[in-house]
Each structure stands twice: as structure tokens, then as C-alpha cells.
Design an enzyme around this catalytic site. Structure first.
Site, PDB file in Angstrom:
ATOM      1  N   CYS A 127      76.174  31.885  55.416  1.00  0.00           N
ATOM      2  CA  CYS A 127      78.077  31.629  55.942  1.00  0.00           C
ATOM      3  C   CYS A 127      78.598  32.852  54.610  1.00  0.00           C
ATOM      4  O   CYS A 127      79.180  33.862  54.436  1.00  0.00           O
ATOM      5  CB  CYS A 127      78.584  30.982  56.072  1.00  0.00           C
ATOM      6  SG  CYS A 127      78.465  29.415  55.761  1.00  0.00           S
ATOM      7  N   HIS A 240      85.794  30.747  56.044  1.00  0.00           N
ATOM      8  CA  HIS A 240      85.938  30.722  54.200  1.00  0.00           C
ATOM      9  C   HIS A 240      86.579  31.941  54.060  1.00  0.00           C
ATOM     10  O   HIS A 240      86.525  33.275  54.260  1.00  0.00           O
ATOM     11  CB  HIS A 240      84.121  30.582  53.944  1.00  0.00           C
ATOM     12  CG  HIS A 240      83.702  29.309  54.355  1.00  0.00           C
ATOM     13  ND1 HIS A 240      83.863  28.170  55.007  1.00  0.00           N
ATOM     14  CD2 HIS A 240      82.564  29.548  53.907  1.00  0.00           C
ATOM     15  CE1 HIS A 240      82.165  27.800  55.066  1.00  0.00           C
ATOM     16  NE2 HIS A 240      81.700  28.610  54.636  1.00  0.00           N
TER      17      HIS A 240
END
EC number: 1.2.1.11
Length: 327
Positions: A127, A240
Site C-alpha cells: 500500500c 497513508h
């Protein structure tokens, strides 16, 4: 487009749930949806965008009946079963099992879709890598990225539903006057930062940090690109964020960098500091595009460098969205 039989292995986890939502959001031609999980979950029903579905116990034979199978499972599980399923179905694996395997393409559709052609087993990137790479690529194409220094601020959902639940539960403990505990993370995550994601390696970096280096090099086809990452777990639920410094081969300006980002697929320019507009988890949550802003000339690399900030929903572009785009 012909409709496909679609299977999701690990359907009861956070990424499995996002896969179902993304399939619906992108109008993927789902003819039938098969949700596979452990024997413990088999037989339970769950509401999906495609109606009520009964969870099935996983077997290779059942998965092979699908046209496309998404794996949202551990690397160990993927290593054992993905090649077998791929004998008959297209398999897109979200784990780390095959990302660095030279025989398996590691794909971000905005960057290297051609590597997936004709393959039956395709790896989805980490990710953190995906969010960095999709922002970095348009700059690399125009200016040539020479060096990358990145610090990540990673949400608890990177550790799954259990990580998110630990943040919520332990935050309540602190707000009620108690002391936060921890099981999922190495230290309490409530009102804290933890500069430790995955296992430490002999060079002092964690495996999560090295994944960013190794995977970005593979996706870009740049095996020697210097990339240094510091990965930090932060007390947010999802998205994130990453602070990035790059040195470029060609001269680069803030205006030219903004133009390259604004024109690129998969990213959205969110960069108006005068009006307090910049990427944040709160405005990147549930967004398909990664937000890029705080673009400024580097004080280190001068006219051959910039700094920027990117926020991306790691359950989407960092996982489920990228996987469905590959399919």
C-alpha cells in the site's frame, strides 16, 4: 463486456470488504460473486453491493471455477494456493508473496499495465509503495527521478481490522483516564507514533521500508534507483500519507511539477497553501485518487529537486482499487 465469475478469498477482512465496494463503484462486469473464507465463517450470510451472499469455505477447486480471483490473505496462504488457482483462473494477489518474484508482474495500471498481459498470476503492490509510486511516476516521466527520500505516516488499517479496533478501544481507555494497552502493535498506538512497521532487517531498516525501495524499483523498471524510507504508524483509521523529497535528472520547478501532477491519472492536485488546502487523511478518505500537494522547491537539491506531500486511501489505491483496476 462479458460478465465474469469473481471470487474473493479473505472476503471477511478489511480489504475483502473494500474489494466488493470497488467492484460496484467501477461497474466491474460481475456475473456472479463468490466469497471465500475459513470454515469458521462458511455458511454465514453478508450484505454486499451485489445482494445477500453466503460465505463459502475455500477450496482450490471452487476458486478455479471463477474467472478472476482476488486474494486478500496472508503471504503464506497465497504462496501455497495462488499458483494452483492460477492454473485455471486469473489471480490478483494482495499479499507480499510474489511481489519480488521475477516471473510475476507487480502492477500499477497507471504505470506498467503492459507487464500484466498474458499473465495468470499478478501481484498487487504494498500500500505504501502504490501511493508513493502513483505520485512519483508523472514526475519521473518528465524530469527523471534520481533519488527519493520518503517518510510515511501509516494508518492503523494497514494492520487490518484488528489494528483499527485497537486504536478505537485504547483511545477510549485513555480518554476515560486509563493507560492504553496494546496487542496488535509493538507499543500503544493511541495518542502515539510508532516508527516500526514489520520486522527490522540487518541494515537497520524495517521490511516495510525496504518493500517501498524494492517494489518501486521493480514497478519503474529502475533496479538501481536510490530510495530511502522511514515508515511510521500513526493513530488514524485509514489513509497513508507520505512526505517525499526527490532529486531529478532534469531541472524542475514547482509550476512544472504541479502541471505534471494535475495531468496524471490516479492523482489529484490539492495544493493551495494560501487557503490551507493540502492533502490530509480526512480529505483523502474513500477517494480513488491520491491527493498531492505542499509542492515546493527543495532547499537541498535546488532546481533539481522538489518536496511534496501525498495522502492516499491505502484500502483503495493501496489495495482494493488497484487490484480491481488490474482486473
Amino acid at each position: 463486456m462479458a460478465k465474469h465469475a469473481v471470487g474473493i478469498v479473505g472476503a471477511t477482512g478489511a480489504v475483502g470488504a473494500e474489494l466488493m465496494s470497488v467492484l460496484a463503484d467501477l461497474n466491474y462486469p460481475v456475473g456472479s460473486l463468490h466469497l471465500f473464507a475459513s470454515e469458521r465463517s462458511a455458511g454465514k450470510t453478508t450484505t454486499t453491493p451485489f445482494g445477500e451472499k453466503t460465505i463459502e469455505a475455500f477450496s482450490v477447486e471452487a476458486a478455479q471455477q471463477c474467472d478472476v480471483v482476488f486474494l486478500a490473505v496472508s503471504g503464506e496462504f497465497a504462496k501455497e494456493y495462488a499458483p494452483k488457482i492460477a492454473e485455471k483462473a486469473l489471480v490478483i494477489d494482495n499479499s507480499s508473496a510474489f511481489r519480488l518474484d521475477d516471473a510475476v508482474p507487480l502492477v500499477i495500471p497507471e504505470i506498467n499495465p503492459e507487464t500484466a498481459k498474458g499473465k495468470k498470476l499478478i501481484a498487487n503492490p504494498n500500500c505504501t509503495t502504490a501511493i508513493l509510486a502513483v505520485a512519483l511516476w508523472p514526475l519521473h516521466k518528465v524530469f527523471g527521478v534520481k533519488k527519493v527520500i520518503v517518510s510515511s505516516y501509516q494508518a492503523t488499517s494497514g494492520a487490518g481490522v484488528e489494528g483499527m479496533n485497537e486504536l478505537l478501544a485504547e483511545s477510549r481507555v485513555v480518554l476515560d483516564g486509563g493507560t492504553a494497552g496494546h496487542k496488535v502493535f509493538a507499543h500503544p498506538i493511541a495518542f502515539n507514533l510508532i516508527p516500526h512497521i514489520d520486522s527490522f532487517q540487518p541494515n537497520g531498516y524495517t521490511r516495510e521500508e525496504m518493500k517501498v525501495t524494492w517494489e518501486t524499483r521493480k514497478i519503474f523498471g529502475a533496479p538501481d534507483m536510490p530510495i530511502s524510507c522511514t515508515a511510521v504508524r500513526v493513530p488514524t483509521l485509514r489513509v497513508h500519507s507520505e512526505a517525499v523529497t526527490i532529486e531529478t535528472e532534469k531541472p524542475i520547478t514547482v509550476e512544472a511539477a504541479r502541471a505534471a501532477i494535475a495531468a496524471a491519472p490516479g492523482v489529484k492536485l490539492v495544493d493551495d497553501p494560501a487557503n490551507n488546502v493540502y492533502p490530509m487523511p480526512i480529505n483523502a478518505t474513500m477517494q480513488h485518487d491520491c491527493n498531492v500537494g505542499r509542492i515546493r522547491q527543495s532547499l537541498i537539491f535546488g532546481d533539481h529537486g522538489i518536496d511534496f506531500f501525498v495522502s492516499g486511501d491505502q484500502l483503495l489505491k493501496g489495495a482494493a482499487l488497484n487490484a480491481v483496476q488490474i482486473a
